[in-house]
Design a protein around this motif. Sequence first.
Motif, PDB file in Angstrom:
ATOM      1  N   GLN A  66       0.829  -1.205   0.000  1.00  0.00           N
ATOM      2  CA  GLN A  66       0.000   0.000   0.000  1.00  0.00           C
ATOM      3  C   GLN A  66       0.861   1.251   0.000  1.00  0.00           C
ATOM      4  O   GLN A  66       0.588   2.203  -0.749  1.00  0.00           O
ATOM      5  N   GLU A  67       1.907   1.258   0.831  1.00  0.00           N
ATOM      6  CA  GLU A  67       2.781   2.428   0.907  1.00  0.00           C
ATOM      7  C   GLU A  67       3.469   2.718  -0.424  1.00  0.00           C
ATOM      8  O   GLU A  67       3.537   3.872  -0.873  1.00  0.00           O
ATOM      9  N   ILE A  68       3.966   1.673  -1.075  1.00  0.00           N
ATOM     10  CA  ILE A  68       4.650   1.850  -2.355  1.00  0.00           C
ATOM     11  C   ILE A  68       3.697   2.403  -3.403  1.00  0.00           C
ATOM     12  O   ILE A  68       4.035   3.314  -4.164  1.00  0.00           O
ATOM     13  N   LEU A  69       2.488   1.883  -3.438  1.00  0.00           N
ATOM     14  CA  LEU A  69       1.503   2.352  -4.408  1.00  0.00           C
ATOM     15  C   LEU A  69       1.098   3.796  -4.130  1.00  0.00           C
ATOM     16  O   LEU A  69       0.970   4.607  -5.057  1.00  0.00           O
ATOM     17  N   TYR A  70       0.911   4.143  -2.861  1.00  0.00           N
ATOM     18  CA  TYR A  70       0.564   5.519  -2.500  1.00  0.00           C
ATOM     19  C   TYR A  70       1.698   6.480  -2.849  1.00  0.00           C
ATOM     20  O   TYR A  70       1.463   7.564  -3.397  1.00  0.00           O
ATOM     21  N   TYR A  71       2.914   6.086  -2.508  1.00  0.00           N
ATOM     22  CA  TYR A  71       4.067   6.931  -2.831  1.00  0.00           C
ATOM     23  C   TYR A  71       4.188   7.117  -4.340  1.00  0.00           C
ATOM     24  O   TYR A  71       4.413   8.233  -4.829  1.00  0.00           O
ATOM     25  N   SER A  72       4.055   6.033  -5.076  1.00  0.00           N
ATOM     26  CA  SER A  72       4.206   6.099  -6.530  1.00  0.00           C
ATOM     27  C   SER A  72       3.122   6.959  -7.154  1.00  0.00           C
ATOM     28  O   SER A  72       3.388   7.750  -8.067  1.00  0.00           O
ATOM     29  N   LEU A  73       1.894   6.817  -6.654  1.00  0.00           N
ATOM     30  CA  LEU A  73       0.794   7.636  -7.166  1.00  0.00           C
ATOM     31  C   LEU A  73       1.035   9.119  -6.854  1.00  0.00           C
ATOM     32  O   LEU A  73       0.817   9.984  -7.710  1.00  0.00           O
ATOM     33  N   SER A  74       1.496   9.395  -5.646  1.00  0.00           N
ATOM     34  CA  SER A  74       1.756  10.791  -5.270  1.00  0.00           C
ATOM     35  C   SER A  74       2.894  11.374  -6.093  1.00  0.00           C
ATOM     36  O   SER A  74       2.829  12.535  -6.525  1.00  0.00           O
ATOM     37  N   ILE A  75       3.933  10.586  -6.341  1.00  0.00           N
ATOM     38  CA  ILE A  75       5.057  11.035  -7.176  1.00  0.00           C
ATOM     39  C   ILE A  75       4.557  11.376  -8.579  1.00  0.00           C
ATOM     40  O   ILE A  75       4.935  12.394  -9.163  1.00  0.00           O
TER      41      ILE A  75
END
Length: 266
Positions: free
Chosen positions: A155-164
């Motif tokens: 979840q964290e990786i997906l959230y970070y990637s989406l925010s980036i």
Amino acid sequence: MNIIKKELVLGMKPFLLWIVSLFVLDIVGLIKFTGISEGGASMSAIIDQIPRVVQALIGIVGVNIESIGGYYSILAYFVLMCSCVYAIYLAANAVNREIIDKTYEFIFTKPRTRSYILTMKIITGLIYLTCFTLINVLFSYIGLSILNIKESLTQEILYYSLSIYIVSLIFYAITVLLSTLSNRPEKGAFLGNVVFTLTFIIGVLVDMMDRPGILRVLSPMKYFTPVEILQGTFNIGYLVISIVIILISGILAYSCFNKKDLKAVN
């Protein structure tokens, strides 16, 4: 489609160079987590002694570097900066490559509208920016698999990637607009980087304050903070603000580009 193919070929070498940087940040950076986690107590003590302004500069305010989630957030912060700078480069090229290369008379005399040509070039930049984000996700999972970490960060990786991706799109759209407004082609990237630097400084000020208030709106890099993401929160309010900025910048860019005197900027 021929425009997209040509632009993809021209942009391949810079893209590969950015991917090498991404590899170093994600995989090599994650591998170094082993050494940091083994000396967790001493590392935490060192970070506590670092002035808050320095912590803000490197994106570690409120982050527990001893945890894999906190450590990954630091890597994601640097990936975010790289992605924004790359987005600025792509946007400036999308508008000004033909003017700089002195080939605008060839491409803009084709039986295609300016809007069509600009759209194809913007799409090319978006393809590269999207690939950059997807490869970041891939490298992140590869790095975690090398460490054999049992804790799930999906979840964290997906959230970070989406925010980036979203924040990079903001700088992409703003730079496209600034490039269409500028009478000197080389100023597009320059102005985009100026905006990035100013918002970065504002972001540091945001991290220095307990209650930044509306100041946070002026720094897209702080729209989606590590603390919120690590808590499983993705700020919908700032997502809406991001979409509005992107849409307004895009609409104004097309309007300005269609009225732009290309001969005057050559």
